[in-house]
Write a protein that holds these residues in place. Sequence first.
Motif, PDB file in Angstrom:
ATOM      1  N   VAL A   6     -17.274  46.484   8.431  1.00  0.00           N
ATOM      2  CA  VAL A   6     -16.684  47.819   8.470  1.00  0.00           C
ATOM      3  C   VAL A   6     -16.961  48.492   9.809  1.00  0.00           C
ATOM      4  O   VAL A   6     -16.095  49.128  10.410  1.00  0.00           O
ATOM      5  N   GLY A   7     -18.179  48.324  10.277  1.00  0.00           N
ATOM      6  CA  GLY A   7     -18.539  48.937  11.546  1.00  0.00           C
ATOM      7  C   GLY A   7     -17.706  48.429  12.701  1.00  0.00           C
ATOM      8  O   GLY A   7     -17.255  49.193  13.558  1.00  0.00           O
ATOM      9  N   ARG A   8     -17.458  47.119  12.727  1.00  0.00           N
ATOM     10  CA  ARG A   8     -16.660  46.550  13.807  1.00  0.00           C
ATOM     11  C   ARG A   8     -15.192  46.957  13.686  1.00  0.00           C
ATOM     12  O   ARG A   8     -14.503  47.144  14.688  1.00  0.00           O
ATOM     13  N   LEU A   9     -14.719  47.094  12.450  1.00  0.00           N
ATOM     14  CA  LEU A   9     -13.340  47.539  12.266  1.00  0.00           C
ATOM     15  C   LEU A   9     -13.143  48.948  12.813  1.00  0.00           C
ATOM     16  O   LEU A   9     -12.083  49.277  13.364  1.00  0.00           O
ATOM     17  N   ALA A  10     -14.151  49.807  12.624  1.00  0.00           N
ATOM     18  CA  ALA A  10     -14.030  51.209  13.038  1.00  0.00           C
ATOM     19  C   ALA A  10     -14.624  51.472  14.417  1.00  0.00           C
ATOM     20  O   ALA A  10     -14.674  52.599  14.862  1.00  0.00           O
ATOM     21  N   LYS A  95     -17.236  51.455  -1.952  1.00  0.00           N
ATOM     22  CA  LYS A  95     -17.432  50.418  -0.934  1.00  0.00           C
ATOM     23  C   LYS A  95     -16.096  49.846  -0.466  1.00  0.00           C
ATOM     24  O   LYS A  95     -15.902  49.590   0.721  1.00  0.00           O
ATOM     25  N   GLY A  96     -15.182  49.651  -1.436  1.00  0.00           N
ATOM     26  CA  GLY A  96     -13.887  49.099  -1.064  1.00  0.00           C
ATOM     27  C   GLY A  96     -13.112  50.034  -0.162  1.00  0.00           C
ATOM     28  O   GLY A  96     -12.392  49.590   0.743  1.00  0.00           O
ATOM     29  N   ALA A  97     -13.235  51.336  -0.398  1.00  0.00           N
ATOM     30  CA  ALA A  97     -12.496  52.308   0.401  1.00  0.00           C
ATOM     31  C   ALA A  97     -12.930  52.277   1.854  1.00  0.00           C
ATOM     32  O   ALA A  97     -12.102  52.435   2.760  1.00  0.00           O
ATOM     33  N   ARG A  98     -14.205  52.086   2.107  1.00  0.00           N
ATOM     34  CA  ARG A  98     -14.683  52.044   3.495  1.00  0.00           C
ATOM     35  C   ARG A  98     -14.001  50.924   4.265  1.00  0.00           C
ATOM     36  O   ARG A  98     -13.569  51.100   5.406  1.00  0.00           O
ATOM     37  N   ALA A 102     -10.715  51.379   6.995  1.00  0.00           N
ATOM     38  CA  ALA A 102     -10.909  50.880   8.355  1.00  0.00           C
ATOM     39  C   ALA A 102      -9.777  49.934   8.746  1.00  0.00           C
ATOM     40  O   ALA A 102      -9.265  49.981   9.863  1.00  0.00           O
ATOM     41  N   ILE A 103      -9.365  49.071   7.797  1.00  0.00           N
ATOM     42  CA  ILE A 103      -8.259  48.143   8.080  1.00  0.00           C
ATOM     43  C   ILE A 103      -6.944  48.913   8.205  1.00  0.00           C
ATOM     44  O   ILE A 103      -6.130  48.639   9.096  1.00  0.00           O
ATOM     45  N   ALA A 104      -6.727  49.889   7.307  1.00  0.00           N
ATOM     46  CA  ALA A 104      -5.500  50.688   7.380  1.00  0.00           C
ATOM     47  C   ALA A 104      -5.420  51.438   8.705  1.00  0.00           C
ATOM     48  O   ALA A 104      -4.340  51.583   9.300  1.00  0.00           O
ATOM     49  N   GLY A 105      -6.569  51.928   9.198  1.00  0.00           N
ATOM     50  CA  GLY A 105      -6.587  52.596  10.490  1.00  0.00           C
ATOM     51  C   GLY A 105      -6.158  51.667  11.611  1.00  0.00           C
ATOM     52  O   GLY A 105      -5.404  52.055  12.510  1.00  0.00           O
ATOM     53  N   ARG A 106      -6.621  50.425  11.543  1.00  0.00           N
ATOM     54  CA  ARG A 106      -6.203  49.439  12.546  1.00  0.00           C
ATOM     55  C   ARG A 106      -4.687  49.213  12.467  1.00  0.00           C
ATOM     56  O   ARG A 106      -4.019  49.069  13.499  1.00  0.00           O
ATOM     57  N   TRP A 107      -4.175  49.150  11.253  1.00  0.00           N
ATOM     58  CA  TRP A 107      -2.731  48.934  11.108  1.00  0.00           C
ATOM     59  C   TRP A 107      -1.944  50.112  11.687  1.00  0.00           C
ATOM     60  O   TRP A 107      -0.934  49.923  12.370  1.00  0.00           O
ATOM     61  N   LEU A 108      -2.412  51.337  11.433  1.00  0.00           N
ATOM     62  CA  LEU A 108      -1.716  52.522  11.930  1.00  0.00           C
ATOM     63  C   LEU A 108      -1.660  52.533  13.451  1.00  0.00           C
ATOM     64  O   LEU A 108      -0.632  52.897  14.045  1.00  0.00           O
ATOM     65  N   ILE A 109      -2.738  52.120  14.077  1.00  0.00           N
ATOM     66  CA  ILE A 109      -2.760  52.116  15.536  1.00  0.00           C
ATOM     67  C   ILE A 109      -1.799  51.060  16.077  1.00  0.00           C
ATOM     68  O   ILE A 109      -1.104  51.276  17.066  1.00  0.00           O
TER      69      ILE A 109
END
Length: 544
Positions: A6-10, A95-98, A102-109
């Motif tokens: 999660v940390g690396r995703l964000a 936990k799943g939301a975190r 983070a993945i959804a944020g990557r997709w949005l970018i």
Amino acid sequence: MSDDVVGRLAKGSLLSRLFGSGRAPLRLVAVPRDHVLGDRARGDALVAGRHVLGSEELALADIDFAAIGTRDPLAREMQSFAWLRDLAASASRDKGARMAEAIAGRWLIAHGTRVDEAWAPELWGERILFWTAYAPYILSSRDAGYRSALLNTLARGAKHLDAGADKAPPGLPRITAWAGALTASLTLQGAQKRLSHSESGLMRALAAAQFEDGGLMSRSPQEQMLLVDRLGLVRAAYFAAKQTLPDALENAAAAALAALHGVTMGDNALSSWQGGNPGDPARLTALVDGCGLRARPLRQARGWGYQRLSALGTIIVVDAAPPPPPRMAATGCASTLAIEMSDGAQRLVVNCGGPGPVPTELPPELVEALRTTAAHSTLVLDDTNSTAILSDGSLGKGVADVVIERSEDNDCSRIEASHDGYVKGFGLIHQRRLSLGNDGKEVRGEDRLTPKGRRKIREAAPFAIRFHLAPGVEATVTADGMGAILRSSGAPPWNFRCRGAMLQVEDSLFIDGHGRPVPTLQLVVVGEVSAIGGEIAWQFRRSS
């Protein structure tokens, strides 16, 4: 949940570019509930930072949605967010939301600020189905900028579908696109004015891709399973929005489930048709249990084409239709009049199957060979496909007409079907007769080749009637060479007999539910036929 993933995703405030958009805040007015349980093992892999599909996997910690593209099945599933169901089966909401956010944020970018390949209508349709059903996993963030970015992008995706859903390929992709558009109009604030338009679009897509009996024109059981899933999620959106589900849509969904049940064997997995395999019985069970629909197995399917015979635990499925049209299935199979058979949870007679929609390590030449008539449990004349498979992989000429008669009485159920796939090349019609006793203990069959048309065989042509056996079924040929005893761990022994030709036992293979080849055997009844035709009788009989 891996904090490192999660940390690396964000890492590096990846979402900062999405903040402060100034757009009016949107919200979901209804959140559908997905009652289908995801795959816990795949969810565990996601939690560990790996997206796994078939023989391939994708590391999530440094995922770049722009780089992975949309061409292969693994990337397309990642882009669709269908994996949220599996994540929810493994991780708690918190936990799943975190991870999901983070993945959804990557997709949005990568894709949220421009229309590109990830905006394909069928991908947006599936994405909306799962973004809305799993809103608690992707919209729990306290970051108003992120929530606004995701919801506004969802709204843009819905408008994109309103204008372009019909540009998706016909069949399941177009149905998926309209299913997403309809779900958005039910759940997104201010979108209700598009409800009628979306309903009409979905019904139009269904009418163009679904036979009246509920089966898809692609004739793919694995696509049929996805159709039931899509319609189940749409139904959930109607219930969440407290809107009345149109009768026509409810009827189409129930018919789709009946058609799916019709190609399910005794082990609660699919029969292998159109390049597919049994899949995961647990996944199919979860889908049937959670889709909200109930239906009896479709037994007499004229359009869908799969006839079903069943009696006291014995099930037979017959392909009694031409292959699917190329526009609905790019890689159909020459399987007309093939059968599959199971006794309880034990499969006995199968088709070789294929990799289905998941990534596979099967070599391309084997995948092509699995589409041939010889890879199915039916008659093959002179090692020729009943429908031609062309060099580019498409289907050519062959079976155009299948004639079916069916009857039931106090003793047995009977099917008589014929196809014209060998008329042009050999001047012969292939007719297959089947009967299943009402005690489930006896299957009688007869394959006939009868003359038709001007074409004549000059001398004789070889034929082979193949019965591919399921893994674990042993075959012992009888002393007279006209029969075999079939033994397995999951059912009583079955005796096979044939008349009018000789029996051989040869090696075969079966593609299992994970897309892997498993060595097995096949019964092969061999002989020759002249221009006047011939007939071969055979029988399966359970010993007890």
